[in-house]
Design an enzyme around this catalytic site. Structure first.
Site, short mmCIF file in Angstrom:
data_model
loop_
_atom_site.label_atom_id
_atom_site.label_comp_id
_atom_site.label_asym_id
_atom_site.label_seq_id
_atom_site.Cartn_x
_atom_site.Cartn_y
_atom_site.Cartn_z
N LYS A 1 6.97 -0.22 5.36
CA LYS A 1 5.96 0.73 5.20
C LYS A 1 4.63 0.43 5.20
O LYS A 1 3.52 0.91 5.34
CB LYS A 1 6.28 1.21 3.75
N ASP B 1 2.17 -13.51 5.83
CA ASP B 1 2.33 -14.39 4.91
C ASP B 1 3.32 -15.57 5.14
O ASP B 1 2.75 -16.67 5.64
CB ASP B 1 3.08 -13.67 3.59
P1 XMP Z 1 6.12 -12.65 5.67
O1 XMP Z 1 6.28 -13.33 4.25
O2 XMP Z 1 7.41 -12.14 6.25
O3 XMP Z 1 5.64 -11.25 4.95
O4 XMP Z 1 5.06 -13.13 6.59
C1 XMP Z 1 5.32 -10.03 5.43
C2 XMP Z 1 5.64 -8.92 4.67
O5 XMP Z 1 5.51 -9.29 3.12
C3 XMP Z 1 4.86 -8.33 2.54
N1 XMP Z 1 4.03 -9.29 1.78
C4 XMP Z 1 3.07 -8.55 0.80
N2 XMP Z 1 3.28 -7.32 0.26
N3 XMP Z 1 1.23 -7.95 -1.07
C5 XMP Z 1 2.28 -6.87 -0.67
O6 XMP Z 1 2.22 -5.75 -1.25
C6 XMP Z 1 1.24 -9.25 -0.57
O7 XMP Z 1 0.34 -9.89 -0.95
C7 XMP Z 1 2.32 -9.39 0.23
N4 XMP Z 1 2.65 -10.76 1.10
C8 XMP Z 1 3.62 -10.40 1.91
C9 XMP Z 1 4.44 -7.43 3.41
O8 XMP Z 1 5.24 -6.38 3.60
C10 XMP Z 1 4.60 -8.01 4.68
O9 XMP Z 1 4.71 -7.33 6.08
#
Ligand code: XMP
Length: 177
Positions: free
Chosen positions: A42, A102
């Site tokens: 989302k 991330d």
């Molecule tokens: P990755 O680790 O797969 O992460 O690159 C991507 C998804 O993880 C969520 N995400 C966050 N959501 N605050 C959030 O609300 C954050 O600091 C955060 N870091 C990662 C997010 O859904 C993203 O698409």
């Protein structure tokens, strides 16, 4: 809701200016063609809505439900595709939009999946990229802002489903977690 914000990291007007520039970059890279845009839900819905209204191109906008955080502040390490059917991308140039890069697992898994479905090209755009070592090797083609390695909320990003409607990016007070 605002009382739970520890500090504002990126203000609304700063986001808006950056989106103008990102839209210009994307317009330049997709000259005059129909773009299949895939919005990751989302988290990317606010970013995508504001960015895509700045793109005067013929767009076919699709959404993909993926989950990796399961509500908390740490990535679970697994990327779940929650839709039964993926958008039709065979032979198409695709732009994937996510809220934040991330660990990189989400974007890498989505790009791999769409390439497997026969997309001609998959480009990626994120509003935020955390300055950290990625768990998998992936970077986005379009990045709004680089931020430190901290948990952020607002402008689509949530903590346990809340705070997505904050118009800026901020950090959450410890007491609210
Ligand atoms: P990755 O680790 O797969 O992460 O690159 C991507 C998804 O993880 C969520 N995400 C966050 N959501 N605050 C959030 O609300 C954050 O600091 C955060 N870091 C990662 C997010 O859904 C993203 O698409």
């Amino acid at each position: 809701m605002e009382a739970d914000v520890e500090r504002v990291l990126i203000a609304e007007d700063v986001i808006e200016k950056r989106l103008d520039a990102m839209a210009r970059e994307i317009r330049h890279d997709f000259p005059g063609e129909v773009i299949v845009v895939i919005v990751l839900l989302k988290g990317a819905f606010v970013f995508a809505a504001d960015l895509l209204r700045r793109l005067p191109r013929m767009l076919e906008i699709e959404c993909l439900n993926v989950a990796s955080y399961h509500g908390g502040t740490e990535s679970s390490g697994e990327v779940d595709f929650l839709d039964r059917k993926l958008p039709e991308v065979r032979g198409r140039r695709v732009l994937v939009l996510d809220d934040i890069l991330d660990t990189g697992r989400t974007l890498a898994a989505v790009v791999e999946r769409l390439a497997g479905e026969g997309a001609a090209e998959v480009r990626t755009g994120v509003l935020l990229a955390k300055d950290r070592v990625r768990a998998v090797e992936v970077e986005a083609d379009y990045v709004g802002f680089e931020i430190g390695d901290e948990f952020v909320i607002g402008y689509g990003l949530d903590y346990q489903g809340r705070y997505r409607n904050l118009p800026y990016i901020g950090t959450l007070r410890r007491e609210a977690m």
